[in-house]
Design an enzyme around this catalytic site. Sequence first.
Site, PDB file in Angstrom:
ATOM      1  N   GLY A  38       0.815  -1.208   0.000  1.00 12.50           N
ATOM      2  CA  GLY A  38       0.000   0.000   0.000  1.00 12.50           C
ATOM      3  C   GLY A  38       0.846   1.255   0.000  1.00 12.50           C
TER       4      GLY A  38
ATOM      5  N   GLU B 220      10.051   2.879   7.711  1.00 13.68           N
ATOM      6  CA  GLU B 220       9.890   2.567   9.126  1.00 13.68           C
ATOM      7  C   GLU B 220      10.233   3.730  10.051  1.00 13.68           C
ATOM      8  OE1 GLU B 220      11.109  -1.874   9.827  1.00 13.68           O
ATOM      9  OE2 GLU B 220      12.481  -0.977   8.386  1.00 13.68           O
TER      10      GLU B 220
ATOM     11  N   LYS C 100      17.363   6.744   0.094  1.00 13.02           N
ATOM     12  CA  LYS C 100      17.727   5.976   1.289  1.00 13.02           C
ATOM     13  C   LYS C 100      16.591   5.044   1.706  1.00 13.02           C
ATOM     14  CE  LYS C 100      21.116   9.124   3.357  1.00 13.02           C
ATOM     15  NZ  LYS C 100      21.458   9.985   4.505  1.00 13.02           N
ATOM     16  N   GLY C 101      15.461   5.618   2.107  1.00 17.00           N
ATOM     17  CA  GLY C 101      14.351   4.798   2.611  1.00 17.00           C
ATOM     18  C   GLY C 101      13.632   5.577   3.694  1.00 17.00           C
ATOM     19  N   VAL C 102      12.311   5.421   3.744  1.00 18.21           N
ATOM     20  CA  VAL C 102      11.531   6.231   4.675  1.00 18.21           C
ATOM     21  C   VAL C 102      10.473   5.404   5.403  1.00 18.21           C
ATOM     22  CG1 VAL C 102       9.776   6.933   2.983  1.00 18.21           C
ATOM     23  CG2 VAL C 102      10.356   8.492   4.863  1.00 18.21           C
TER      24      VAL C 102
ATOM     25  N   THR D 281      12.499   0.046  -1.725  1.00 14.80           N
ATOM     26  CA  THR D 281      12.889   1.107  -2.653  1.00 14.80           C
ATOM     27  C   THR D 281      14.362   0.959  -3.001  1.00 14.80           C
ATOM     28  OG1 THR D 281      11.249   2.650  -1.802  1.00 14.80           O
ATOM     29  CG2 THR D 281      13.144   3.616  -2.916  1.00 14.80           C
TER      30      THR D 281
END
Lengths: 449, 336
Positions: free
Chosen positions: B47, B292, B288-290, B91
Site C-alpha cells: 500500500g 519505518e 535511502k528509505g523512509v 525502494t
Amino acid sequence: MAIKDLKIVGQPVKLRDLDTHVTGETVYYEDIRVPRMLHLKMHRSIYPHAKILNIDTSEAKSSAGVVCVLTHEDLPGKKKYNGLAGVGVGPEDESVLAFEKVRWKGESVVAVIAETPKQAEAAAAKVKVDYEELPAVFDIMEALKDGAPVVTDHWPNNHYIFPDNHRAAQVRYGDVEKAFAEADHIVEDVYQTQPIEQAPLETNGCIAVPEGGDGRITVYSNTQGLQFSLDVTADILGVPTSKLRFIGGTVGGGFGGKVDLQPEPITTLAAMRTGRPVKFKYTREEEMRVSSSRSAWRVEIKDGVMNDGRIIARKITTYQDSGAYLRFSSYGGMKHCGHMPGPYTIPNVWIDSIVVFTNRTPSNAMRGFGVMAGSFALEVQMDKVAETIGMDPWELRLINAYREGDMKSHQKEVEDAGMVETILAAAKLAGKQLPEEFQKMSSLDRKAG
Amino acid sequence: MSKLRGTGFAAVNYPTGMHLGGDPTQSLVHATTSGNFVVTMSSVDLGQGLKTILAQIAAETLGVPLDTVIVDTGDTDTGPHCTGTFASRTTHRAGNAVIMAAAEARQAMLEVAAEKLEVSVEDLETDGQGNIHVKGVEEKAISVAETAGAAHFELGKTISGRGIFLKTPSPMDPETGESDPDSTQAHACTVAEVEVDTETGNVEVLGFKSAYEVGQQVNPALVKGQIVGGAWMGMGHALQETTAPYYPAIDHAPGDFQSYVMPGAADMPSVECEVLEIASRNGPFGAKGVGEMVTNSPIPAIVNAINNALGVRITRIPVTPEVVLRALDEKAANAT
C-alpha cells in the site's frame, strides 16, 4: 534540493492504484473466485502452558460439512519449524500443530476444514483436548530466574543462545568501566515498552488452490515476502518447491505482521489432502491475539557523561520478550545491536541484547524491528542526561551527533551522515534559537577541521 | 486540576536494508512489440506505493514516458526473486535492481535504433517523450515504438534487461559485534507539543514539527504519506496501543478495534515537515528509505513532551491516562 537532473524520479506522481483503493476495486488475495472452496478454522490452546494428554477429533469429524481434520499426526514433513531455518537460524522450536505441550494461549492445535466458515468454526469448537495445566511465566525478569518454568526444552534458561554460547547478541567497543570511572556524571534508567499489534486493515490469510494433473498448488497469499513464504511452506511440508506457486504482491498493510508464515503451510496441506481449494483467513480476534505482536522490550541504559556534554560511555542491557517461540527474535536482537547507541559517536560502548522466552503469544517483526524501542529509550534518556548535567537538550544532541567518517561501535564508519542537518532543520521549524556555533555545525565539520 | 502544555523532541537514525545484508531483489525488463516496457518482479506492495515508484525508476532509466511502463509483480512463476517488503529495503533493493535491468534494456533499445538510423549508439539520446534521436539533430529520430517493432519483426533482436541488487552478507562478530549491517542511514528529528489533562490523565498531541533526511525522494507525495502515517502510528504507540494492557499479565487482551484503541482521524494533529535530501552512496538515484523511521521519532518526542509538561519522568509506553495519573501521584508523594 534535487540531487541529480531527474525527470520522473522526484515527481509527486499519483499512486497507480489510488483510485481502485478508494473504490474498492483493487484485487487482493480474497477477491479471487474459485469453485468448490473449503474453509479452514483452527482449534487453539486455551492454556498458556499445558501438557497435552489427549486430542479427540471424533465429534469434530462427524460435524456437519466437515471434509478434513488435521492434527500434528497428519503433518507429512516437519513437526517443528523456524521461518529462518533456511538461513541457518535454529533450532527449529515451534510446533506447526501442537503436540506434547502447548506453550501459549492461542497456539494452533487442530485444523478443521469444512464447506463453510461457520461449519468449520462449529466443528473446531467440538475438538476435545485434555490438558494438564503447567506453571506459566509471563515476566521476562522472572523467566530468567533459577527455577522459573521452562518454556521450551531448547532454551533451559529461557533465553536464546547466540553463537559461541553467548546469552546475548553483544557489542564490545572501548572500555566502558574505565570511562565510567573518569566521567563527571553517571546517568542511568530503565525503559519499558509493551506488545503492540501491527493492525493491518487486511488480516493474515491465504487461499490454496490445487491445479489438477501436475499436482501443483497455487497459493494466493498476502505475505510480505512471496518466495520466502513459498520456500518455508515447501520446507515444512516436505514438498519440492516446484510444486508450489505463490501469487500476491498487492496487500492491505503489513507493518511486519505478515512475515511469519501462519496461514500458508497448514492451508496448503489442507488443499493437498482434500484436492479442493481451501481458504484460511484470520479473524480480527486472531489477528490481535494469535498473530505475532511487536515484542515488549526492557532497555537498561547507563551513560558516562562529561560536564561539557560529551557522552564518553554507554552501557546497554536489553531484554526482548520473544513469547513462547523464537520466530525472528534473534534477528531483532542483533538489529538492536547494530542500531544502538543511536545517532551518536560514543567512544566506549557495551551492549547485551537478550532474547527471553515467556508463555505469551510469540512476537515478531513490526515497523522498526529492534530499533523502535531502542530509539524510544535512547531519546528519553538523552533528555535525562541533559537535565542531569544542566545542558540544553538540543545542544547535547548536536555535540554528540555522529559526523561523516566517525567510527560506530560496531566498527563501521559513518556514511551518508545527516543527523546534524536534520536536528538543525527541526530546530528552525520549531523556532528554537541555538547559539551561532551550533547553527554552523555540519555532518562534515570534523573532517573540515 | 488543569491542562498543562509541554514540548519535547527526539532525534533518530534508521538503517536501510535487512540487517547484515544477504537480501537480494531481482528485476526483469522487456519491451513489448509496440514499445511499452514491462518490469517483472515478485516484490510486494503493501500500500506504500512500490509499484508506482518502480515505474518511475524504470521510466527514468529507460528514458521513456512513465505511462508506457507496466509493473507486473506478485507471481513466483513469472517474477524473479525478491526477499520481501520489510526493513525499509524495497525502494533501495528493488529500485537498484530495476535500474540495472532498465539500463541493459535501454542499451539494447539504442543498439536497435542505431542500426535503423545507421549511426553509432554513442550518438543517440532519448527525449523522454517516446523518441530516440541523434544528439543535437532532433529530426534524425526514430520512435521507441518503431524501434521495438523493428527489433521484434525485422531484426529478430530482444530489447530486455536483467537486474539484481545484493548487499553481500556481513556476519556479526560474536565477541565484538563488528559488522557492516546496513546500506545507508536516514535521519529524523521530531518536535511534539502536547496538552495533558491532570484530572483525567488524557494526553492530546497538539502538533508535530519534523525534519526528515531520506536521500533522494523518488515520489515526494508518497514520502509525505509515510511521514503522516508514521506519525499517526507513533502517536498510537506512545499513548494508547498494546495487546497486553496489564503487561506482563496476559489478561484483558483486546480482540477488536473496540478494545484495541488506536488514534482516529480526529485525534491527528497537524504534521509540519521539511524533507532534506542527502544522497546515499548506493541507493537508487541516491534514495535511502523512509518506510519505518517515521514512526520512531514521534514516540520519544511525545514522552519527552509529557515529561516536560508535568515535571515527571515517565519511562514506559504506552503513556495511558493511568500512567499519567500514577506519575502525578508519585510526584505529589515525593513533594511532601
